[in-house]
Design a protein around this motif. Structure first.
Motif, PDB file in Angstrom:
ATOM      1  N   ILE A   1       2.627  -0.202  -9.799  1.00 26.93           N
ATOM      2  CA  ILE A   1       2.002  -1.302  -9.064  1.00 26.93           C
ATOM      3  C   ILE A   1       1.345  -2.273 -10.046  1.00 26.93           C
ATOM      4  O   ILE A   1       1.452  -3.499  -9.915  1.00 26.93           O
ATOM      5  CB  ILE A   1       0.969  -0.767  -8.044  1.00 26.93           C
ATOM      6  N   GLU A   2       0.675  -1.731 -11.047  1.00 22.10           N
ATOM      7  CA  GLU A   2       0.034  -2.576 -12.058  1.00 22.10           C
ATOM      8  C   GLU A   2       1.062  -3.404 -12.816  1.00 22.10           C
ATOM      9  O   GLU A   2       0.811  -4.566 -13.165  1.00 22.10           O
ATOM     10  CB  GLU A   2      -0.773  -1.705 -13.027  1.00 22.10           C
TER      11      GLU A   2
ATOM     12  N   THR B   1      12.051  -8.364  -4.663  1.00 26.21           N
ATOM     13  CA  THR B   1      10.889  -8.220  -3.777  1.00 26.21           C
ATOM     14  C   THR B   1      11.318  -8.286  -2.319  1.00 26.21           C
ATOM     15  O   THR B   1      10.886  -7.474  -1.484  1.00 26.21           O
ATOM     16  CB  THR B   1       9.862  -9.329  -4.076  1.00 26.21           C
TER      17      THR B   1
ATOM     18  N   GLU C   1       0.181  -6.846  -1.949  1.00 27.01           N
ATOM     19  CA  GLU C   1       0.385  -7.106  -3.379  1.00 27.01           C
ATOM     20  C   GLU C   1       1.852  -7.404  -3.674  1.00 27.01           C
ATOM     21  O   GLU C   1       2.173  -8.286  -4.473  1.00 27.01           O
ATOM     22  CB  GLU C   1      -0.070  -5.891  -4.194  1.00 27.01           C
ATOM     23  N   ILE C   2       2.727  -6.656  -3.031  1.00 23.60           N
ATOM     24  CA  ILE C   2       4.161  -6.870  -3.246  1.00 23.60           C
ATOM     25  C   ILE C   2       4.587  -8.226  -2.698  1.00 23.60           C
ATOM     26  O   ILE C   2       5.384  -8.942  -3.316  1.00 23.60           O
ATOM     27  CB  ILE C   2       4.966  -5.723  -2.588  1.00 23.60           C
TER      28      ILE C   2
ATOM     29  N   HIS D   1       2.223  -7.032 -12.012  1.00 24.25           N
ATOM     30  CA  HIS D   1       1.481  -8.201 -12.486  1.00 24.25           C
ATOM     31  C   HIS D   1       1.792  -8.508 -13.950  1.00 24.25           C
ATOM     32  O   HIS D   1       1.142  -9.365 -14.543  1.00 24.25           O
ATOM     33  CB  HIS D   1      -0.021  -7.963 -12.322  1.00 24.25           C
TER      34      HIS D   1
ATOM     35  N   ALA E   1       0.510   4.092  -9.254  1.00 27.42           N
ATOM     36  CA  ALA E   1      -0.486   3.118  -9.723  1.00 27.42           C
ATOM     37  C   ALA E   1      -0.001   2.333 -10.949  1.00 27.42           C
ATOM     38  O   ALA E   1      -0.115   1.092 -10.976  1.00 27.42           O
ATOM     39  CB  ALA E   1      -1.822   3.805 -10.000  1.00 27.42           C
TER      40      ALA E   1
ATOM     41  N   LYS F   1       3.539   5.674   0.888  1.00 25.51           N
ATOM     42  CA  LYS F   1       2.440   5.363  -0.024  1.00 25.51           C
ATOM     43  C   LYS F   1       2.421   3.887  -0.423  1.00 25.51           C
ATOM     44  O   LYS F   1       1.411   3.406  -0.940  1.00 25.51           O
ATOM     45  CB  LYS F   1       2.526   6.254  -1.264  1.00 25.51           C
ATOM     46  N   LEU F   2       3.515   3.176  -0.197  1.00 26.75           N
ATOM     47  CA  LEU F   2       3.561   1.753  -0.534  1.00 26.75           C
ATOM     48  C   LEU F   2       2.968   0.871   0.556  1.00 26.75           C
ATOM     49  O   LEU F   2       2.665  -0.295   0.301  1.00 26.75           O
ATOM     50  CB  LEU F   2       5.009   1.315  -0.797  1.00 26.75           C
ATOM     51  N   LYS F   3       2.815   1.397   1.750  1.00 23.63           N
ATOM     52  CA  LYS F   3       2.333   0.582   2.869  1.00 23.63           C
ATOM     53  C   LYS F   3       1.045  -0.172   2.532  1.00 23.63           C
ATOM     54  O   LYS F   3       0.945  -1.373   2.796  1.00 23.63           O
ATOM     55  CB  LYS F   3       2.143   1.446   4.123  1.00 23.63           C
ATOM     56  N   PRO F   4       0.030   0.479   1.934  1.00 26.09           N
ATOM     57  CA  PRO F   4      -1.201  -0.263   1.619  1.00 26.09           C
ATOM     58  C   PRO F   4      -1.008  -1.363   0.570  1.00 26.09           C
ATOM     59  O   PRO F   4      -1.846  -2.262   0.444  1.00 26.09           O
ATOM     60  CB  PRO F   4      -2.151   0.816   1.088  1.00 26.09           C
ATOM     61  N   TRP F   5       0.092  -1.264  -0.189  1.00 28.01           N
ATOM     62  CA  TRP F   5       0.332  -2.213  -1.279  1.00 28.01           C
ATOM     63  C   TRP F   5       1.223  -3.378  -0.863  1.00 28.01           C
ATOM     64  O   TRP F   5       1.549  -4.225  -1.687  1.00 28.01           O
ATOM     65  CB  TRP F   5       0.942  -1.478  -2.470  1.00 28.01           C
TER      66      TRP F   5
END
Length: 197
Positions: A136-137, A185, A169-170, A140, A133, A162-166
């Protein structure tokens, strides 16, 4: 400094000199002191405690240099196990991801990247619940080096599922103003088998 880890407990007498360099206020001296402490930490655990304590120092230059020294410990080659050092350092590095100093945040992300890559390359676990988390924050963050190093830290096989849902955002970083962030990226998304268009 590279010979310090071979000198054994006798190097403990030099710790006050290394600390004086770390807290000198001169960037080059601070990095030298932090490097010396990092190299001798396997033989003298007190050196690592000094570095972790300095992660909360009020002076950004001291915090930043301490992270540099801790970086040596978090990527130690065998027979030194990085996990032995990681437990007390990781929460403090995570806290510094929100530091007011741009380069402090960036260097915290850089040290976490070194750690995750080291651990993953050796098939050792990474505490995803602690790191995911905040990293991921940091994607930004207004400082591009912080964003880029957070991407490096996330580019670890331990995070893949665990990155799949993100991924959405990526993917936003594909339009980042910094070319190096866009390239990092792209590389991460390709590893995740995610669209890069």
């Amino acid at each position: 400094a590279s010979a310090l880890k071979l000198m054994g407990p006798g190097v403990k007498n030099s710790l006050p000199d290394f600390v004086a360099l770390l807290k000198s206020g001169n960037q080059k001296s601070a990095l030298a002191g932090a490097s010396a402490l990092g190299y001798c930490a396997p033989a003298v655990p007190q050196a690592f405690s000094i570095l972790t304590n300095c992660l909360t120092d009020s002076r950004p230059g001291v915090r930043d240099a301490a992270m540099y020294g801790i970086g040596f410990c978090l990527k130690m080659e065998p027979p030194f196990d990085a996990n032995r050092f990681a437990e007390p350092a990781l929460p403090l590095l995570v806290a510094n991801l929100k530091d007011k100093g741009d380069y402090v945040r960036s260097d915290a992300a850089a040290e976490l990247a070194k750690y995750t890559q080291h651990q993953c390359s050796r098939g050792q676990p990474v505490p995803a619940d602690l790191l995911l988390a905040p990293l991921i924050e940091t994607l930004h963050d207004n400082y591009s080096y912080a964003r880029q190093h957070a991407l490096y830290a996330l580019d670890c096989s331990c995070f893949t599922d665990k990155l799949k849902p993100w991924i959405p955002e990526i993917q936003k970083l594909l339009n980042d103003p910094d070319n190096s962030v866009r390239q990092t990226t792209t590389n991460l998304l390709k590893r995740l088998n995610a669209p890069v268009d």
